[in-house]
Design a protein around this motif. Sequence first.
Motif, PDB file in Angstrom:
ATOM      1  N   UNK A   5      25.804  76.368  16.427  1.00  0.00           N
ATOM      2  CA  UNK A   5      25.831  76.975  17.756  1.00  0.00           C
ATOM      3  C   UNK A   5      25.436  78.449  17.704  1.00  0.00           C
ATOM      4  N   UNK A   6      25.894  79.162  16.678  1.00  0.00           N
ATOM      5  CA  UNK A   6      25.568  80.584  16.554  1.00  0.00           C
ATOM      6  C   UNK A   6      24.079  80.771  16.303  1.00  0.00           C
ATOM      7  N   UNK A   7      23.477  79.887  15.480  1.00  0.00           N
ATOM      8  CA  UNK A   7      22.040  79.953  15.251  1.00  0.00           C
ATOM      9  C   UNK A   7      21.254  79.639  16.526  1.00  0.00           C
ATOM     10  N   UNK A   8      21.769  78.726  17.345  1.00  0.00           N
ATOM     11  CA  UNK A   8      21.043  78.252  18.517  1.00  0.00           C
ATOM     12  C   UNK A   8      21.210  79.169  19.724  1.00  0.00           C
ATOM     13  N   UNK A   9      22.422  79.724  19.898  1.00  0.00           N
ATOM     14  CA  UNK A   9      22.706  80.545  21.062  1.00  0.00           C
ATOM     15  C   UNK A   9      22.934  82.003  20.645  1.00  0.00           C
ATOM     16  N   UNK A  10      23.293  82.823  21.607  1.00  0.00           N
ATOM     17  CA  UNK A  10      23.464  84.254  21.367  1.00  0.00           C
ATOM     18  C   UNK A  10      24.685  84.514  20.483  1.00  0.00           C
ATOM     19  N   UNK A  11      24.517  85.043  19.250  1.00  0.00           N
ATOM     20  CA  UNK A  11      25.671  85.259  18.360  1.00  0.00           C
ATOM     21  C   UNK A  11      26.641  86.318  18.876  1.00  0.00           C
ATOM     22  N   UNK A  12      26.148  87.221  19.714  1.00  0.00           N
ATOM     23  CA  UNK A  12      27.001  88.286  20.242  1.00  0.00           C
ATOM     24  C   UNK A  12      28.092  87.726  21.164  1.00  0.00           C
ATOM     25  N   UNK A  13      27.795  86.622  21.854  1.00  0.00           N
ATOM     26  CA  UNK A  13      28.781  86.016  22.746  1.00  0.00           C
ATOM     27  C   UNK A  13      29.992  85.498  21.970  1.00  0.00           C
ATOM     28  N   UNK A  14      29.754  84.976  20.756  1.00  0.00           N
ATOM     29  CA  UNK A  14      30.849  84.464  19.940  1.00  0.00           C
ATOM     30  C   UNK A  14      31.756  85.600  19.463  1.00  0.00           C
ATOM     31  N   UNK A  15      31.153  86.757  19.168  1.00  0.00           N
ATOM     32  CA  UNK A  15      31.937  87.930  18.762  1.00  0.00           C
ATOM     33  C   UNK A  15      32.839  88.376  19.910  1.00  0.00           C
ATOM     34  N   UNK A  16      32.293  88.410  21.118  1.00  0.00           N
ATOM     35  CA  UNK A  16      33.076  88.822  22.287  1.00  0.00           C
ATOM     36  C   UNK A  16      34.213  87.837  22.552  1.00  0.00           C
ATOM     37  N   UNK A  17      33.912  86.532  22.494  1.00  0.00           N
ATOM     38  CA  UNK A  17      34.932  85.517  22.753  1.00  0.00           C
ATOM     39  C   UNK A  17      36.090  85.621  21.767  1.00  0.00           C
ATOM     40  N   UNK A  18      35.784  85.741  20.486  1.00  0.00           N
ATOM     41  CA  UNK A  18      36.851  85.846  19.481  1.00  0.00           C
ATOM     42  C   UNK A  18      37.640  87.141  19.644  1.00  0.00           C
ATOM     43  N   UNK A  19      36.962  88.218  20.048  1.00  0.00           N
ATOM     44  CA  UNK A  19      37.632  89.509  20.220  1.00  0.00           C
ATOM     45  C   UNK A  19      38.645  89.470  21.355  1.00  0.00           C
ATOM     46  N   UNK A  20      38.382  88.651  22.374  1.00  0.00           N
ATOM     47  CA  UNK A  20      39.304  88.523  23.496  1.00  0.00           C
ATOM     48  C   UNK A  20      40.544  87.732  23.096  1.00  0.00           C
ATOM     49  N   UNK A  21      40.365  86.668  22.304  1.00  0.00           N
ATOM     50  CA  UNK A  21      41.454  85.740  21.993  1.00  0.00           C
ATOM     51  C   UNK A  21      42.321  86.216  20.826  1.00  0.00           C
ATOM     52  N   UNK A  22      41.713  86.800  19.782  1.00  0.00           N
ATOM     53  CA  UNK A  22      42.436  87.111  18.550  1.00  0.00           C
ATOM     54  C   UNK A  22      43.667  88.005  18.727  1.00  0.00           C
ATOM     55  N   UNK A  23      43.601  89.120  19.463  1.00  0.00           N
ATOM     56  CA  UNK A  23      44.803  89.970  19.552  1.00  0.00           C
ATOM     57  C   UNK A  23      45.995  89.271  20.189  1.00  0.00           C
ATOM     58  N   UNK A  24      45.747  88.487  21.237  1.00  0.00           N
ATOM     59  CA  UNK A  24      46.843  87.774  21.898  1.00  0.00           C
ATOM     60  C   UNK A  24      47.393  86.666  21.003  1.00  0.00           C
ATOM     61  N   UNK A  25      46.497  86.042  20.238  1.00  0.00           N
ATOM     62  CA  UNK A  25      46.918  84.986  19.320  1.00  0.00           C
ATOM     63  C   UNK A  25      47.836  85.551  18.238  1.00  0.00           C
ATOM     64  N   UNK A  26      47.469  86.725  17.695  1.00  0.00           N
ATOM     65  CA  UNK A  26      48.244  87.298  16.596  1.00  0.00           C
ATOM     66  C   UNK A  26      49.622  87.772  17.040  1.00  0.00           C
TER      67      UNK A  26
END
Length: 445
Positions: free
Chosen positions: A282-303
């Motif tokens: 998916x990262x190769x096929x679509x915009x890799x920057x979107x995955x960075x943003x998505x993980x950045x939103x979820x990770x702090x609340x998850x931790x």
Amino acid sequence: MGEVGTTNKPAHSLSKPLLIYAFTAVTVVLALAFMLYSLPAAFLPIYHEGRGVSTVWDGVIIGVVPVGYLISCLLTAQLMERFNYKPILMIGSGVLGSIFIMNSFFHKIGNNTLYVTLSCLFRVVAGIATGFVCVPSFGALTKLVPTRVALVTALAEAALNGSQALGPFLGSVLYEEGGYSLAFWVPGLIVVCCVLVELTIPHVNTLPDRTDANDSMKVYKDPWVMMAAWHCAACQILLFFHLPTLAPFAERALDETVVWTGLALLVNTSTIIISAPPLGWLIDKFNPYLFVILSSVILPFLYMFIGPLPLFNVATSKTQVMLVLALLGFFVPMGCTPILLIMFDVYKMRNGGEMSISASNTIVSLYCSCFPLGACIGSFSAGFMSEYVSFEWSTGSLGLIFLVQSLLSFLYCWKVKGLKKQFEEERQTQEGGTVVENEVALQQM
């Protein structure tokens, strides 16, 4: 997006069976090295408690490995300017396995000061040897399949993180069955034997041209490449922060043994193995920057919920800890896997669309150094904080701090989007100028 950040052409002419064998062999060696990297994480705090070693030293002894690893990653980038990947890889495996075999005799040292000193020294050397394995491995893998950098990175990270998760579980089982000595010499012997396998790996060119000598410094001086690298390191802090203190927390809050801790850490990254192929694709096929943003939103609340943070007034349970660790195993790689592709992409945007082998090797070494940097910060800080702050407060506070990194990553991706647009406009202008010059030359003929 499939072409973004890829190298210009393959550095080999291998047949498909040899390509598969080379990829598999290098990945297995990389995985075994990282299994040793994390193997003592679960049982070492329990062993230290039995012999009266302060919990501060748990974080230090585990944390000094990334220090050696970090130094080694930067050193290996220079060695790969002069040597191909295979001899560096073989030296790394041989030294790493030998260090663990020698470490198996440390339980006979009666003096705790001498024990801690030698443990720290040997773990630094083990970290250096791990870097000698990691950087050449990633360098070779990205040149074996240069058009699928994110997928290759995801598969390699799945292997190393899966083995890294297996390490504490295997270490705790060996420790329970045969004590301190068995937990070190058995895996050490296996890694030493990997040198024989590495002799059979086909040749892949990782040597740069002499004209590329200044490209390494271009990488280190590029703030956009370095900022992407830091985000990867910040994600790794979350992955390693709980390692030195999870076992004592499980004993205190959940009344569980070190084996359960090892199993929890196995669950932590087992999701990487399952999700790596589709995530990389998916990262190769679509915009890799979107995955960075998505993980950045979820990770702090998850931790914030691994403890969880006492402010939430939620009771701790085994199911909750297991679930959070499993989700961390998915969203931390989502923040790290695109980074190598993004570093390639940003460098090429700022250098006329070109990337030499020297620049590629340097970016790979810088990417690999992000993991020990994050692990070092995470392990050290967790070890020291455990003396003053509970597990619940320390992990929850780290989640709150990571909100700042989330904002920075969003701003970074937004700014790079502008750089990308500027680069595309300049390239179109240059291509248009070239077409006009060719037409004029044809008319003159």
